[in-house]
Write an enzyme that holds these catalytic residues in place. Structure first.
Site, PDB file in Angstrom:
ATOM      1  N   GLY A  39       0.817  -1.218   0.000  1.00  0.00           N
ATOM      2  CA  GLY A  39       0.000   0.000   0.000  1.00  0.00           C
ATOM      3  C   GLY A  39       0.839   1.251   0.000  1.00  0.00           C
ATOM      4  CB  VAL A  40       1.464   3.968   2.208  1.00  0.00           C
ATOM      5  CG1 VAL A  40       2.306   5.233   2.258  1.00  0.00           C
ATOM      6  CG2 VAL A  40       0.064   4.297   1.729  1.00  0.00           C
ATOM      7  CD  GLN A  41       6.254   2.730   5.896  1.00  0.00           C
ATOM      8  OE1 GLN A  41       7.294   2.120   5.673  1.00  0.00           O
ATOM      9  NE2 GLN A  41       6.234   4.042   6.018  1.00  0.00           N
ATOM     10  CB  ALA A 101      -8.459  -2.439   9.865  1.00  0.00           C
ATOM     11  CG  HIS A 124       1.558   1.220  13.985  1.00  0.00           C
ATOM     12  ND1 HIS A 124       2.077   2.126  14.877  1.00  0.00           N
ATOM     13  CD2 HIS A 124       0.221   1.478  13.945  1.00  0.00           C
ATOM     14  CE1 HIS A 124       1.105   2.879  15.340  1.00  0.00           C
ATOM     15  NE2 HIS A 124      -0.030   2.520  14.795  1.00  0.00           N
ATOM     16  N   GLY A 153       5.451   6.168   3.883  1.00  0.00           N
ATOM     17  CA  GLY A 153       6.134   5.206   3.022  1.00  0.00           C
ATOM     18  C   GLY A 153       6.597   5.834   1.725  1.00  0.00           C
ATOM     19  CG  ASP A 208       2.891   6.070  14.542  1.00  0.00           C
ATOM     20  OD1 ASP A 208       1.813   5.803  13.985  1.00  0.00           O
ATOM     21  OD2 ASP A 208       3.867   6.542  13.933  1.00  0.00           O
ATOM     22  CD  GLU A 212      -1.267   7.584  13.345  1.00  0.00           C
ATOM     23  OE1 GLU A 212      -0.219   7.307  12.718  1.00  0.00           O
ATOM     24  OE2 GLU A 212      -2.139   6.721  13.581  1.00  0.00           O
ATOM     25  CD  GLU A 244       0.868  35.685   7.149  1.00  0.00           C
ATOM     26  OE1 GLU A 244       1.092  36.279   6.078  1.00  0.00           O
ATOM     27  OE2 GLU A 244       1.735  35.498   8.026  1.00  0.00           O
TER      28      GLU A 244
HETATM   29  N1  LIG Z   1       1.406   4.674   5.668  1.00  0.00           N
HETATM   30  C1  LIG Z   1       2.594   4.942   6.185  1.00  0.00           C
HETATM   31  O1  LIG Z   1       3.390   5.685   5.626  1.00  0.00           O
HETATM   32  C2  LIG Z   1       3.004   4.282   7.453  1.00  0.00           C
HETATM   33  C3  LIG Z   1       2.434   3.069   7.826  1.00  0.00           C
HETATM   34  N2  LIG Z   1       2.921   2.423   8.923  1.00  0.00           N
HETATM   35  C4  LIG Z   1       2.389   1.112   9.280  1.00  0.00           C
HETATM   36  O2  LIG Z   1       2.679   0.201   8.221  1.00  0.00           O
HETATM   37  C5  LIG Z   1       1.620  -0.743   8.073  1.00  0.00           C
HETATM   38  C6  LIG Z   1       1.062  -0.638   6.653  1.00  0.00           C
HETATM   39  O3  LIG Z   1       0.531   0.651   6.523  1.00  0.00           O
HETATM   40  P1  LIG Z   1       0.067   1.209   5.089  1.00  0.00           P
HETATM   41  O4  LIG Z   1       1.094   0.877   4.065  1.00  0.00           O
HETATM   42  O5  LIG Z   1      -0.328   2.613   5.262  1.00  0.00           O
HETATM   43  O6  LIG Z   1      -1.209   0.275   4.822  1.00  0.00           O
HETATM   44  P2  LIG Z   1      -2.372   0.510   3.763  1.00  0.00           P
HETATM   45  O7  LIG Z   1      -3.560   1.066   4.463  1.00  0.00           O
HETATM   46  O8  LIG Z   1      -1.810   1.238   2.588  1.00  0.00           O
HETATM   47  O9  LIG Z   1      -2.701  -1.018   3.359  1.00  0.00           O
HETATM   48  C7  LIG Z   1      -1.635  -1.808   2.838  1.00  0.00           C
HETATM   49  C8  LIG Z   1      -2.253  -2.882   1.988  1.00  0.00           C
HETATM   50  O10 LIG Z   1      -3.101  -3.693   2.796  1.00  0.00           O
HETATM   51  C9  LIG Z   1      -4.170  -4.147   1.964  1.00  0.00           C
HETATM   52  N3  LIG Z   1      -5.295  -4.567   2.819  1.00  0.00           N
HETATM   53  C10 LIG Z   1      -6.049  -3.782   3.620  1.00  0.00           C
HETATM   54  N4  LIG Z   1      -6.989  -4.520   4.233  1.00  0.00           N
HETATM   55  C11 LIG Z   1      -6.818  -5.796   3.816  1.00  0.00           C
HETATM   56  C12 LIG Z   1      -7.471  -7.022   4.090  1.00  0.00           C
HETATM   57  N5  LIG Z   1      -8.506  -7.064   4.941  1.00  0.00           N
HETATM   58  N6  LIG Z   1      -7.034  -8.138   3.476  1.00  0.00           N
HETATM   59  C13 LIG Z   1      -5.977  -8.084   2.619  1.00  0.00           C
HETATM   60  N7  LIG Z   1      -5.300  -6.951   2.307  1.00  0.00           N
HETATM   61  C14 LIG Z   1      -5.732  -5.831   2.916  1.00  0.00           C
HETATM   62  C15 LIG Z   1      -4.484  -2.942   1.103  1.00  0.00           C
HETATM   63  O11 LIG Z   1      -5.050  -3.382  -0.112  1.00  0.00           O
HETATM   64  C16 LIG Z   1      -3.121  -2.313   0.881  1.00  0.00           C
HETATM   65  O12 LIG Z   1      -2.596  -2.729  -0.349  1.00  0.00           O
HETATM   66  C17 LIG Z   1       0.608  -0.399   9.175  1.00  0.00           C
HETATM   67  O13 LIG Z   1       0.894  -1.141  10.319  1.00  0.00           O
HETATM   68  C18 LIG Z   1       0.885   1.085   9.410  1.00  0.00           C
HETATM   69  O14 LIG Z   1       0.475   1.511  10.686  1.00  0.00           O
HETATM   70  C19 LIG Z   1       3.976   2.912   9.651  1.00  0.00           C
HETATM   71  C20 LIG Z   1       4.552   4.106   9.303  1.00  0.00           C
HETATM   72  C21 LIG Z   1       4.045   4.913   8.256  1.00  0.00           C
HETATM   73  C1  LIG Z   2       3.441   8.376   8.234  1.00  0.00           C
HETATM   74  C2  LIG Z   2       3.366   7.944   9.628  1.00  0.00           C
HETATM   75  O1  LIG Z   2       4.347   7.878  10.347  1.00  0.00           O
HETATM   76  C3  LIG Z   2       2.057   7.753  10.248  1.00  0.00           C
HETATM   77  C4  LIG Z   2       1.430   9.130  10.231  1.00  0.00           C
HETATM   78  O2  LIG Z   2       2.241   7.302  11.556  1.00  0.00           O
HETATM   79  C5  LIG Z   2       1.165   6.776   9.539  1.00  0.00           C
HETATM   80  O3  LIG Z   2       1.025   6.884   8.306  1.00  0.00           O
HETATM   81  O4  LIG Z   2       0.596   5.905  10.236  1.00  0.00           O
HETATM   82 MG   LIG Z   3       4.124   7.383  12.204  1.00  0.00          MG
HETATM   83 MG   LIG Z   4       0.998   5.795  12.189  1.00  0.00          MG
END
Ligand SMILES: NC(=O)C1=CN([C@@H]2O[C@H](COP(=O)(O)OP(=O)(O)OC[C@H]3O[C@@H](n4cnc5c(N)ncnc54)[C@H](O)[C@@H]3O)[C@@H](O)[C@H]2O)C=CC1
Ligand SMILES: CC(=O)[C@](C)(O)C(=O)O
Ligand SMILES: [Mg+2]
Ligand SMILES: [Mg+2]
Length: 350
Positions: A39-41, A101, A124, A153, A208, A212, A244
């Site tokens: 997804g993102v990370q 989730a 996380h 990510g 965290d 956020e 501003e």
């Molecule tokens: N987004 C970020 O930049 C950051 C995320 N994290 C942590 O990294 C982990 C991943 O975060 P993200 O990349 O933001 O996740 P995301 O919300 O982008 O989801 C990642 C992938 O999970 C899949 N997914 C979601 N629900 C699903 C399900 N029920 N069954 C199968 N696949 C499913 C989605 O299709 C997506 O491709 C989390 O634990 C998050 O807290 C930590 C630091 C920053």
């Molecule tokens: C980007 C990050 O560090 C966050 C805000 O904790 C998250 O995306 O969960």
């Molecule tokens: Mg964070």
């Molecule tokens: Mg976070």
């Protein structure tokens, strides 16, 4: 580990000078790393590891946008890209990077894919710490580790490519193999961390979730909106109100904070601004302190976790989130912002 004085408190941190990429490669040379969730990370960490010569595969639900993105990024179906469970079974380090989730929903299947001596890796502490709500309780015969980039990510990747990196925290929740910390540090370096600082799963998730919802995202959006609305209510134009409130911050002042701290930014503004900012900072600090207390309590007691799981477990959670994001995008403030961004010299030439 380097001992650093952080404002009077000595902490040990790990940089790539102490734990080199070569050492990380050596530690991980017999591992198969599966990034579960693109997804993102997932993309940031997977692409950085691949560039760092680590044996990485991706596990993702087939057919969706994330799968297509993995293909576009050069992961090959059946070779380095697999359905989630197939990737997890092939791996010795399972990077659990589904949404928080999604991790709950998939846990019963992922748990079955774990073999003795594997490492279950998180970015996380959510799933592990709130186990009463998530049900994520790993078997005793695996390592449970964390490397949590302190950044999106998207910037885990862009900062890696520009040579800067994102700082990450690291923690070991369970050390079955006796190598959990070494595996964690190697992973932290392999994903391109700037430096690594030690935490615990609980401290990571409490900080965290607070950050956020607070300064990094929720509080930031709220105070910007409050100031913009005040200026507009008093007859200031959208251009003046947005410049501003947001544009001057992102294009000028926050860069000075990043460069050399808050006093540096203040010192590079007028003495008129310095006097006023020094007078008003405590007022704002004291005004929001009670809100932050409520926020941390809501995090610590698991109320935030419940809300996330209640809403983000729905099949249409992403569509509903996008409706709210579109409300921001289509607000006068952020439509004005789009016009201001388009007027930046580098955008005018396009
Ligand atoms: N987004 C970020 O930049 C950051 C995320 N994290 C942590 O990294 C982990 C991943 O975060 P993200 O990349 O933001 O996740 P995301 O919300 O982008 O989801 C990642 C992938 O999970 C899949 N997914 C979601 N629900 C699903 C399900 N029920 N069954 C199968 N696949 C499913 C989605 O299709 C997506 O491709 C989390 O634990 C998050 O807290 C930590 C630091 C920053
Ligand atoms: C980007 C990050 O560090 C966050 C805000 O904790 C998250 O995306 O969960
Ligand atoms: Mg964070
Ligand atoms: Mg976070």
């Amino acid at each position: 580990m380097a001992k650093i004085d952080f404002g009077g408190t000595m902490e040990e941190v790990v940089t790539s000078e102490e734990f080199t990429l070569e050492k990380a490669r050596e530690v991980l040379k017999d591992e198969v790393i599966a990034v579960i969730g693109y997804g993102v990370q997932g993309p940031g960490q997977a692409l950085n590891m691949r560039d760092n010569g680590i044996n990485v595969i991706v596990g993702q639900r087939k057919g969706g946008a994330s799968w297509d993105k993995a293909v576009a990024d050069g992961f090959v179906p059946g070779q380095t890209l697999f359905p989630i469970e197939e990737a997890a079974k092939k791996a010795t380090v399972i990077q659990y990077l589904l949404s928080d989730a999604g991790q709950v929903t998939m846990w019963p299947k992922i748990k079955e894919c774990l073999n003795e001596g594997d490492a279950l890796y998180f970015s996380h502490g959510f799933g592990i710490v709130y186990k009463e709500q998530t049900g994520i309780i790993p078997p005793e015969n695996v390592d449970v580790i964390l490397a949590a980039p302190k950044g999106s990510g998207r910037t885990v990747r862009t900062n890696f490519l520009d040579g800067s990196g994102i700082n990450s925290s690291f923690a070991v929740f369970q050390d079955y193999t006796g190598r959990a910390k070494e595996r964690t540090l190697a992973m932290g370096i392999a994903i391109g961390s700037g430096y690594l600082f030690e935490t615990t799963f609980e401290k990571e998730v409490f900080s965290d979730l607070t950050g956020e919802r607070g300064v990094l995202m929720g509080c930031l959006a709220g105070v910007m909106e409050a100031q913009y609305n005040l200026l507009r209510k008093n007859g200031h134009s959208p251009s003046e109100s947005f410049n501003e409130t947001v544009e001057e911050l992102t294009q000028s002042l926050i860069r000075l904070v990043a460069e050399n701290g808050m006093d540096w930014m203040f010192g590079n503004c007028s003495t008129t601004a310095q006097r006023g900012a020094l007078d008003w900072a405590p007022k704002f600090r004291d005004a929001v302190a009670p809100v932050f207390e409520d926020l941390y309590d809501s995090v610590k007691t698991g109320k935030e976790t419940k809300r996330v799981l209640d809403l983000n477990s729905a099949d249409d959670y992403r569509e509903k989130l996008n409706v709210e994001l579109d409300e921001i995008k289509n607000s006068e403030m952020w439509k004005a912002g789009a016009a201001v961004r388009a007027l930046r010299p580098e955008n005018r030439k396009k």
